[in-house]
Design a protein around this motif. Structure first.
Motif, PDB file in Angstrom:
ATOM      1  N   VAL A  38      73.578 -22.525 -34.430  1.00  0.00           N
ATOM      2  CA  VAL A  38      73.123 -21.547 -35.422  1.00  0.00           C
ATOM      3  C   VAL A  38      72.062 -22.148 -36.334  1.00  0.00           C
ATOM      4  N   GLN A  39      72.320 -23.344 -36.840  1.00  0.00           N
ATOM      5  CA  GLN A  39      71.386 -23.986 -37.754  1.00  0.00           C
ATOM      6  C   GLN A  39      70.060 -24.304 -37.077  1.00  0.00           C
ATOM      7  N   LYS A  40      70.132 -24.705 -35.812  1.00  0.00           N
ATOM      8  CA  LYS A  40      68.925 -25.026 -35.057  1.00  0.00           C
ATOM      9  C   LYS A  40      68.065 -23.783 -34.854  1.00  0.00           C
ATOM     10  N   LEU A  41      68.700 -22.672 -34.473  1.00  0.00           N
ATOM     11  CA  LEU A  41      67.960 -21.432 -34.258  1.00  0.00           C
ATOM     12  C   LEU A  41      67.419 -20.875 -35.581  1.00  0.00           C
ATOM     13  N   ALA A  42      68.225 -20.964 -36.636  1.00  0.00           N
ATOM     14  CA  ALA A  42      67.796 -20.473 -37.955  1.00  0.00           C
ATOM     15  C   ALA A  42      66.547 -21.212 -38.419  1.00  0.00           C
ATOM     16  N   LYS A  43      66.528 -22.523 -38.200  1.00  0.00           N
ATOM     17  CA  LYS A  43      65.366 -23.328 -38.568  1.00  0.00           C
ATOM     18  C   LYS A  43      64.160 -22.955 -37.727  1.00  0.00           C
ATOM     19  N   LYS A  44      64.395 -22.758 -36.427  1.00  0.00           N
ATOM     20  CA  LYS A  44      63.314 -22.401 -35.509  1.00  0.00           C
ATOM     21  C   LYS A  44      62.690 -21.053 -35.876  1.00  0.00           C
ATOM     22  N   LEU A  45      63.527 -20.101 -36.269  1.00  0.00           N
ATOM     23  CA  LEU A  45      63.050 -18.755 -36.610  1.00  0.00           C
ATOM     24  C   LEU A  45      62.593 -18.639 -38.064  1.00  0.00           C
ATOM     25  N   ASN A  46      62.696 -19.770 -38.797  1.00  0.00           N
ATOM     26  CA  ASN A  46      62.262 -19.792 -40.211  1.00  0.00           C
ATOM     27  C   ASN A  46      63.088 -18.816 -41.053  1.00  0.00           C
ATOM     28  N   TYR A  47      64.384 -18.815 -40.798  1.00  0.00           N
ATOM     29  CA  TYR A  47      65.279 -17.920 -41.538  1.00  0.00           C
ATOM     30  C   TYR A  47      65.405 -18.358 -42.993  1.00  0.00           C
ATOM     31  N   VAL A  48      65.286 -17.387 -43.900  1.00  0.00           N
ATOM     32  CA  VAL A  48      65.456 -17.642 -45.328  1.00  0.00           C
ATOM     33  C   VAL A  48      66.573 -16.749 -45.843  1.00  0.00           C
ATOM     34  N   PRO A  49      67.688 -17.333 -46.331  1.00  0.00           N
ATOM     35  CA  PRO A  49      68.758 -16.500 -46.868  1.00  0.00           C
ATOM     36  C   PRO A  49      68.274 -15.696 -48.066  1.00  0.00           C
ATOM     37  N   ASN A  50      68.678 -14.459 -48.120  1.00  0.00           N
ATOM     38  CA  ASN A  50      68.138 -13.551 -49.138  1.00  0.00           C
ATOM     39  C   ASN A  50      69.270 -12.817 -49.844  1.00  0.00           C
ATOM     40  N   SER A  51      69.496 -13.191 -51.101  1.00  0.00           N
ATOM     41  CA  SER A  51      70.603 -12.595 -51.856  1.00  0.00           C
ATOM     42  C   SER A  51      70.357 -11.138 -52.215  1.00  0.00           C
ATOM     43  N   TYR A  52      69.103 -10.677 -52.054  1.00  0.00           N
ATOM     44  CA  TYR A  52      68.784  -9.291 -52.395  1.00  0.00           C
ATOM     45  C   TYR A  52      68.533  -8.431 -51.152  1.00  0.00           C
ATOM     46  N   ALA A  53      69.004  -8.895 -50.003  1.00  0.00           N
ATOM     47  CA  ALA A  53      68.698  -8.208 -48.748  1.00  0.00           C
ATOM     48  C   ALA A  53      69.124  -6.740 -48.765  1.00  0.00           C
ATOM     49  N   ASN A 130      47.487 -29.764 -50.907  1.00  0.00           N
ATOM     50  CA  ASN A 130      46.501 -30.050 -49.850  1.00  0.00           C
ATOM     51  C   ASN A 130      46.932 -29.514 -48.488  1.00  0.00           C
ATOM     52  N   SER A 131      48.008 -28.726 -48.490  1.00  0.00           N
ATOM     53  CA  SER A 131      48.478 -28.059 -47.279  1.00  0.00           C
ATOM     54  C   SER A 131      48.990 -26.691 -47.703  1.00  0.00           C
ATOM     55  N   TYR A 132      48.900 -25.722 -46.799  1.00  0.00           N
ATOM     56  CA  TYR A 132      49.168 -24.348 -47.226  1.00  0.00           C
ATOM     57  C   TYR A 132      50.204 -23.632 -46.360  1.00  0.00           C
ATOM     58  N   LYS A 133      51.049 -24.406 -45.689  1.00  0.00           N
ATOM     59  CA  LYS A 133      52.069 -23.810 -44.842  1.00  0.00           C
ATOM     60  C   LYS A 133      53.053 -22.971 -45.653  1.00  0.00           C
ATOM     61  N   HIS A 134      53.313 -23.395 -46.899  1.00  0.00           N
ATOM     62  CA  HIS A 134      54.241 -22.633 -47.731  1.00  0.00           C
ATOM     63  C   HIS A 134      53.670 -21.261 -48.089  1.00  0.00           C
ATOM     64  N   LEU A 135      52.339 -21.177 -48.203  1.00  0.00           N
ATOM     65  CA  LEU A 135      51.705 -19.889 -48.467  1.00  0.00           C
ATOM     66  C   LEU A 135      51.652 -19.041 -47.192  1.00  0.00           C
ATOM     67  N   GLU A 136      51.443 -19.701 -46.069  1.00  0.00           N
ATOM     68  CA  GLU A 136      51.472 -18.999 -44.780  1.00  0.00           C
ATOM     69  C   GLU A 136      52.845 -18.377 -44.549  1.00  0.00           C
ATOM     70  N   LYS A 137      53.873 -19.072 -45.014  1.00  0.00           N
ATOM     71  CA  LYS A 137      55.248 -18.586 -44.893  1.00  0.00           C
ATOM     72  C   LYS A 137      55.417 -17.266 -45.654  1.00  0.00           C
ATOM     73  N   VAL A 138      54.823 -17.202 -46.834  1.00  0.00           N
ATOM     74  CA  VAL A 138      54.866 -15.972 -47.631  1.00  0.00           C
ATOM     75  C   VAL A 138      54.179 -14.831 -46.882  1.00  0.00           C
ATOM     76  N   MET A 139      52.997 -15.124 -46.343  1.00  0.00           N
ATOM     77  CA  MET A 139      52.237 -14.114 -45.621  1.00  0.00           C
ATOM     78  C   MET A 139      52.974 -13.670 -44.356  1.00  0.00           C
ATOM     79  N   ASP A 140      53.590 -14.617 -43.654  1.00  0.00           N
ATOM     80  CA  ASP A 140      54.320 -14.302 -42.431  1.00  0.00           C
ATOM     81  C   ASP A 140      55.488 -13.351 -42.700  1.00  0.00           C
ATOM     82  N   GLN A 141      56.058 -13.477 -43.884  1.00  0.00           N
ATOM     83  CA  GLN A 141      57.189 -12.608 -44.245  1.00  0.00           C
ATOM     84  C   GLN A 141      56.732 -11.299 -44.892  1.00  0.00           C
ATOM     85  N   GLU A 142      55.413 -11.093 -44.878  1.00  0.00           N
ATOM     86  CA  GLU A 142      54.810  -9.854 -45.383  1.00  0.00           C
ATOM     87  C   GLU A 142      55.139  -9.606 -46.855  1.00  0.00           C
TER      88      GLU A 142
END
Length: 340
Positions: A38-53, A130-142
């Motif tokens: 579960v943890q491996k797949l969650a990491k692969k899919l970039n799962y973020v737990p969301n308390s307001y889902a 100097n890297s923007y993957k964290h911002l790409e993550k925001v965009m990927d999650q729309e």
């Protein structure tokens, strides 16, 4: 790409949603083998737990996140004033975070906001980003994202800025027309776009006025202690340059006040011996002696514009209305005072 759900993970592994939830929370009644899968797949899919889902499935959280490098700087405090004024009128709660010019903390704060289920994010990047993957993550999650002031051109999203290159060019050109020819520049860190553009504007103004660019007259302010950077770089400059410079153009007014302190301590007359020009129109630049010439940035207006764009994108996203990203360039003006 929409946020990954527990249901998706459960479906891929052919187990129950409850088992997935327990595995991610470390429950002892789930086997180590299952937890690992579960943890491996969650990491692969970039799962973020969301308390307001649950709320997000039916309506917006009416919450936006704001990340700034510092809250004590006059410029950012006025930007925040603009943001909060508009957000409150529209019924939005603002979660304010300070990155302290720390890239690692900035990334952590982005994840925190995503975990809180915010509707959108406003951010001015740290000097060390100097890297923007964290911002790409925001965009990927729309999740709507708007950059302001310290931005990157690498992320395709809405931005609210000034024309730093032109503002810098105008300030240095003014100094040249006043008769100053050997102008030092105390620039910002190497990463932020506004620091780059202010340096490029400085350099271009010299070249356009037939003044040779001298790299030895460019000093880096990268210790996140603007006043000390100004003072220490002035000390270094005058020890190395033997008083042949006749003007100093700084990345911010706070740096300029550090320079002013050094010049006053060493009885160097301003502007007769050395002129001084800052940037941002910090309130202290008008009350020190001599008062410091500067570039006025419309900070509060920048905050208002940025949050209005963000809220509009949130509304369009909710209604599934397509929208184009906007880049708003706000005007600046020179404020001429005693130091030049």
């Amino acid at each position: 790409m929409k946020p990954v759900t527990l249901k998706q993970i459960a479906k891929q592994l052919n187990i129950s949603i409850t088992t997935v939830s327990k595995a991610l929370k470390g429950y002892t009644d789930v086997s180590k083998k299952t937890k690992k899968k579960v943890q491996k797949l969650a990491k692969k899919l970039n799962y973020v737990p969301n308390s307001y889902a649950v709320n997000l499935r039916t309506k917006s959280s009416k919450t936006i996140g704001v990340i700034v490098p510092t809250t004590v700087h006059h410029f950012f405090s006025n930007v925040l004033k603009g943001i909060i004024t508009v957000a409150e009128k529209k019924g939005y709660l603002v979660i304010l975070l300070q990155s302290n010019e720390d890239f690692k903390l900035e990334k952590k704060q982005i994840n925190l906001l995503l975990n809180k289920g915010i509707d959108g994010i406003l951010i001015s990047l740290s000097n060390k980003t100097n890297s923007y993957k964290h911002l790409e993550k925001v965009m990927d999650q729309e999740i709507p994202l708007v950059l302001f002031d310290k931005i990157t051109k690498s992320i395709h999203c809405s931005k609210v800025i000034i024309n730093d290159r032109k503002a810098s060019y105008d300030a240095v050109t003014y100094l040249i027309k006043k008769g100053y020819k050997r102008i030092a520049h105390f620039r910002g860190d190497l990463n932020p776009q506004n620091s780059i553009d202010r340096f490029l504007g400085y350099k271009q103004a010299l070249l356009d006025n037939n003044i040779t660019f001298d790299q030895k007259l460019v000093y880096l302010c990268n210790n996140n202690k603007d006043f000390e950077d100004g003072y220490n770089n002035a000390k270094k400059l005058f020890e190395e340059d033997k008083h042949t410079i006749d003007a100093i153009f700084t990345i911010t007014d706070v740096v300029a006040t550090g320079v002013l302190k050094y010049l006053n301590d060493h009885q160097i007359k301003i502007p007769e011996e050395v002129a001084l020009f800052g940037f941002s129109n910090w309130f202290m630049s008008s009350v020190v002696s001599p008062s410091i010439s500067t570039v006025n940035q419309p900070a509060e207006e920048m905050g208002k514009k940025a949050v209005k764009i963000l809220l509009n994108e949130i509304k369009n996203k909710k209604k599934k209305i397509a929208f184009d990203y906007a880049t708003i360039v706000l005007p600046t003006e020179l404020v001429i005072r005693e130091s030049s």
